[in-house]
Design a protein around this motif. Structure first.
Motif, PDB file in Angstrom:
ATOM      1  N   TRP A  53      30.215   8.838 -30.134  1.00 11.19           N
ATOM      2  CA  TRP A  53      29.605  10.337 -30.188  1.00 11.19           C
ATOM      3  C   TRP A  53      30.221  11.167 -31.252  1.00 11.19           C
ATOM      4  N   ALA A  54      31.309  10.725 -31.824  1.00 11.59           N
ATOM      5  CA  ALA A  54      31.742  11.549 -33.022  1.00 11.59           C
ATOM      6  C   ALA A  54      31.606  10.966 -34.351  1.00 11.59           C
ATOM      7  N   ASP A  55      32.147   9.666 -34.519  1.00 12.00           N
ATOM      8  CA  ASP A  55      32.145   8.689 -35.931  1.00 12.00           C
ATOM      9  C   ASP A  55      31.660   7.368 -35.476  1.00 12.00           C
ATOM     10  N   LYS A  56      30.449   7.101 -35.412  1.00 16.97           N
ATOM     11  CA  LYS A  56      29.877   5.885 -34.838  1.00 16.97           C
ATOM     12  C   LYS A  56      30.543   4.722 -35.967  1.00 16.97           C
ATOM     13  N   GLU A  57      30.490   5.029 -37.318  1.00 26.32           N
ATOM     14  CA  GLU A  57      30.937   3.872 -38.200  1.00 26.32           C
ATOM     15  C   GLU A  57      32.283   3.522 -38.200  1.00 26.32           C
ATOM     16  N   LEU A  58      33.179   4.752 -37.929  1.00 25.84           N
ATOM     17  CA  LEU A  58      34.693   4.464 -37.666  1.00 25.84           C
ATOM     18  C   LEU A  58      34.639   3.776 -36.233  1.00 25.84           C
ATOM     19  N   PHE A  59      34.166   3.921 -35.270  1.00 28.45           N
ATOM     20  CA  PHE A  59      33.843   3.115 -34.003  1.00 28.45           C
ATOM     21  C   PHE A  59      33.807   1.904 -33.978  1.00 28.45           C
ATOM     22  N   ARG A  60      32.652   1.566 -34.861  1.00 35.02           N
ATOM     23  CA  ARG A  60      32.168  -0.083 -35.216  1.00 35.02           C
ATOM     24  C   ARG A  60      33.158  -0.834 -35.949  1.00 35.02           C
ATOM     25  N   ASP A  61      33.769   0.139 -36.727  1.00 32.78           N
ATOM     26  CA  ASP A  61      34.953  -0.518 -37.752  1.00 32.78           C
ATOM     27  C   ASP A  61      35.810  -0.955 -36.728  1.00 32.78           C
ATOM     28  N   ARG A  62      36.398  -0.146 -35.993  1.00 29.24           N
ATOM     29  CA  ARG A  62      37.567  -0.405 -35.054  1.00 29.24           C
ATOM     30  C   ARG A  62      37.196  -1.523 -34.155  1.00 29.24           C
ATOM     31  N   MET A  63      35.780  -1.612 -33.815  1.00 34.57           N
ATOM     32  CA  MET A  63      35.387  -2.846 -32.875  1.00 34.57           C
ATOM     33  C   MET A  63      35.291  -4.027 -33.459  1.00 34.57           C
ATOM     34  N   LEU A  64      35.136  -4.073 -34.781  1.00 29.97           N
ATOM     35  CA  LEU A  64      35.180  -5.194 -35.590  1.00 29.97           C
ATOM     36  C   LEU A  64      36.635  -5.511 -35.825  1.00 29.97           C
ATOM     37  N   ALA A  65      37.536  -4.762 -36.025  1.00 29.86           N
ATOM     38  CA  ALA A  65      38.784  -5.247 -36.217  1.00 29.86           C
ATOM     39  C   ALA A  65      39.313  -5.998 -34.884  1.00 29.86           C
ATOM     40  N   ALA A  66      38.963  -5.450 -33.548  1.00 32.23           N
ATOM     41  CA  ALA A  66      39.276  -6.223 -32.345  1.00 32.23           C
ATOM     42  C   ALA A  66      38.639  -7.399 -32.416  1.00 32.23           C
ATOM     43  N   ALA A  67      37.281  -7.290 -32.651  1.00 30.74           N
ATOM     44  CA  ALA A  67      36.540  -8.845 -32.388  1.00 30.74           C
ATOM     45  C   ALA A  67      37.281  -9.662 -33.377  1.00 30.74           C
ATOM     46  N   LEU A  68      37.517  -9.365 -34.639  1.00 33.00           N
ATOM     47  CA  LEU A  68      38.252 -10.389 -35.250  1.00 33.00           C
ATOM     48  C   LEU A  68      39.578 -10.874 -34.820  1.00 33.00           C
ATOM     49  N   GLN A  69      40.301 -10.026 -34.314  1.00 31.95           N
ATOM     50  CA  GLN A  69      41.610 -10.524 -33.780  1.00 31.95           C
ATOM     51  C   GLN A  69      41.462 -11.289 -32.464  1.00 31.95           C
ATOM     52  N   ASP A  70      40.213 -10.802 -31.582  1.00 31.88           N
ATOM     53  CA  ASP A  70      40.030 -11.624 -30.579  1.00 31.88           C
ATOM     54  C   ASP A  70      39.520 -12.969 -30.834  1.00 31.88           C
ATOM     55  N   PHE A  71      38.925 -13.054 -31.772  1.00 34.48           N
ATOM     56  CA  PHE A  71      38.246 -14.475 -32.135  1.00 34.48           C
ATOM     57  C   PHE A  71      39.256 -15.309 -32.773  1.00 34.48           C
ATOM     58  N   GLU A  72      40.147 -14.773 -33.498  1.00 38.24           N
ATOM     59  CA  GLU A  72      41.436 -15.577 -33.935  1.00 38.24           C
ATOM     60  C   GLU A  72      42.224 -15.950 -32.740  1.00 38.24           C
ATOM     61  N   GLN A  73      42.524 -15.209 -31.994  1.00 38.18           N
ATOM     62  CA  GLN A  73      43.686 -15.379 -30.700  1.00 38.18           C
ATOM     63  C   GLN A  73      42.988 -16.152 -29.641  1.00 38.18           C
ATOM     64  N   GLN A  74      41.746 -16.671 -29.742  1.00 36.04           N
ATOM     65  CA  GLN A  74      41.350 -17.176 -28.485  1.00 36.04           C
ATOM     66  C   GLN A  74      41.821 -18.628 -28.410  1.00 36.04           C
ATOM     67  N   PRO A  75      42.279 -19.097 -27.143  1.00 34.50           N
ATOM     68  CA  PRO A  75      42.908 -20.201 -26.808  1.00 34.50           C
ATOM     69  C   PRO A  75      42.035 -21.634 -27.354  1.00 34.50           C
ATOM     70  N   GLY A  76      42.513 -22.482 -27.973  1.00 26.45           N
ATOM     71  CA  GLY A  76      41.746 -23.545 -28.545  1.00 26.45           C
ATOM     72  C   GLY A  76      41.945 -24.915 -27.683  1.00 26.45           C
ATOM     73  N   ASN A  77      42.289 -24.774 -26.390  1.00 29.82           N
ATOM     74  CA  ASN A  77      42.110 -26.045 -25.598  1.00 29.82           C
ATOM     75  C   ASN A  77      41.165 -26.386 -25.086  1.00 29.82           C
ATOM     76  N   GLY A  78      39.863 -26.053 -25.534  1.00 31.32           N
ATOM     77  CA  GLY A  78      38.647 -26.616 -25.091  1.00 31.32           C
ATOM     78  C   GLY A  78      38.228 -26.136 -23.784  1.00 31.32           C
ATOM     79  N   GLN A  79      38.842 -25.236 -22.997  1.00 32.26           N
ATOM     80  CA  GLN A  79      38.544 -24.657 -21.708  1.00 32.26           C
ATOM     81  C   GLN A  79      37.572 -23.608 -22.187  1.00 32.26           C
ATOM     82  N   PRO A  80      36.317 -23.474 -21.408  1.00 35.13           N
ATOM     83  CA  PRO A  80      35.624 -22.262 -21.664  1.00 35.13           C
ATOM     84  C   PRO A  80      36.234 -20.939 -21.843  1.00 35.13           C
ATOM     85  N   VAL A  81      35.754 -20.141 -22.897  1.00 36.88           N
ATOM     86  CA  VAL A  81      36.634 -18.769 -23.011  1.00 36.88           C
ATOM     87  C   VAL A  81      35.287 -17.923 -23.007  1.00 36.88           C
ATOM     88  N   PHE A  82      35.204 -16.882 -22.158  1.00 34.72           N
ATOM     89  CA  PHE A  82      34.273 -15.678 -22.277  1.00 34.72           C
ATOM     90  C   PHE A  82      34.565 -14.598 -22.686  1.00 34.72           C
TER      91      PHE A  82
END
Length: 178
Positions: A53-82
């Motif tokens: 409700w203040a800076d939608k673009e900056l909010f989106r960019d922060r969510m992107l940074a978090a999504a990239l970190q989450d994607f990279e840190q996901q366990p790779g052991n084959g078990q489903p990750v949600f």
């Protein structure tokens, strides 16, 4: 890069994604919570402006940074990750909010891939509730669902609608469709 064991939950706000993620975590599955709520809480506490409700673009960019970190840190052991939302959600959000979609975001959505089957949670008015972080009305929740459906379809994902059911029933549906 493809995370074959990474299953995304998407849809509009208040459709039950987090309840199902929480139930799956209780069953011992690795889960990645939605970053948006955490970013909002941090920004409100610090007086920041990276808010929808203040800076939608900056909010989106922060969510992107978090999504990239989450994607990279996901366990790779084959078990489903949600994942409670994925990188294409940010394209849907951008379109919904009439923000420019940066080329780098399109590149990430095209190259950092989750399992091809994405679980989409349709709008469900009977369970929808707003709160201090979720300020959208139900009509916006429906528009968000439509934007997410379009974004994931555009990137070639197969969308599987999670039926209206109890949390236990929805968890059973997800697990039966991995």
């Amino acid at each position: 890069m493809i995370r074959q064991n990474g299953y995304v939950f998407t849809g509009g706000p208040g459709a039950g994604k987090t309840s199902v993620i929480t139930a799956l975590a209780a069953k011992g599955f690795p889960v990645v919570p939605e970053s948006g709520r955490q970013i909002i809480q941090e920004q409100v506490a610090s007086g920041g402006t990276a808010l929808p409700w203040a800076d939608k673009e900056l909010f989106r960019d922060r969510m992107l940074a978090a999504a990239l970190q989450d994607f990279e840190q996901q366990p790779g052991n084959g078990q489903p990750v949600f994942f409670d939302r994925g990188i294409p959600d940010l394209i849907g959000y951008s379109v919904l909010e009439n923000l420019p979609v940066p080329a780098v975001l399109e590149e990430y959505a095209a190259t950092l891939r989750y399992h091809p089957r994405v679980f989409i949670f349709p709008p469900w008015e009977e369970i929808y509730q707003g709160d201090t972080e979720r300020k959208q009305d139900y009509a916006t929740a429906v528009a968000t669902y439509d934007a997410m459906q379009a974004a994931y379809t555009a990137y070639g994902y197969e969308l599987l609608a999670v039926p209206f059911a109890s949390v236990t029933g929805r968890v059973a549906f997800v697990l039966a469709n991995l």
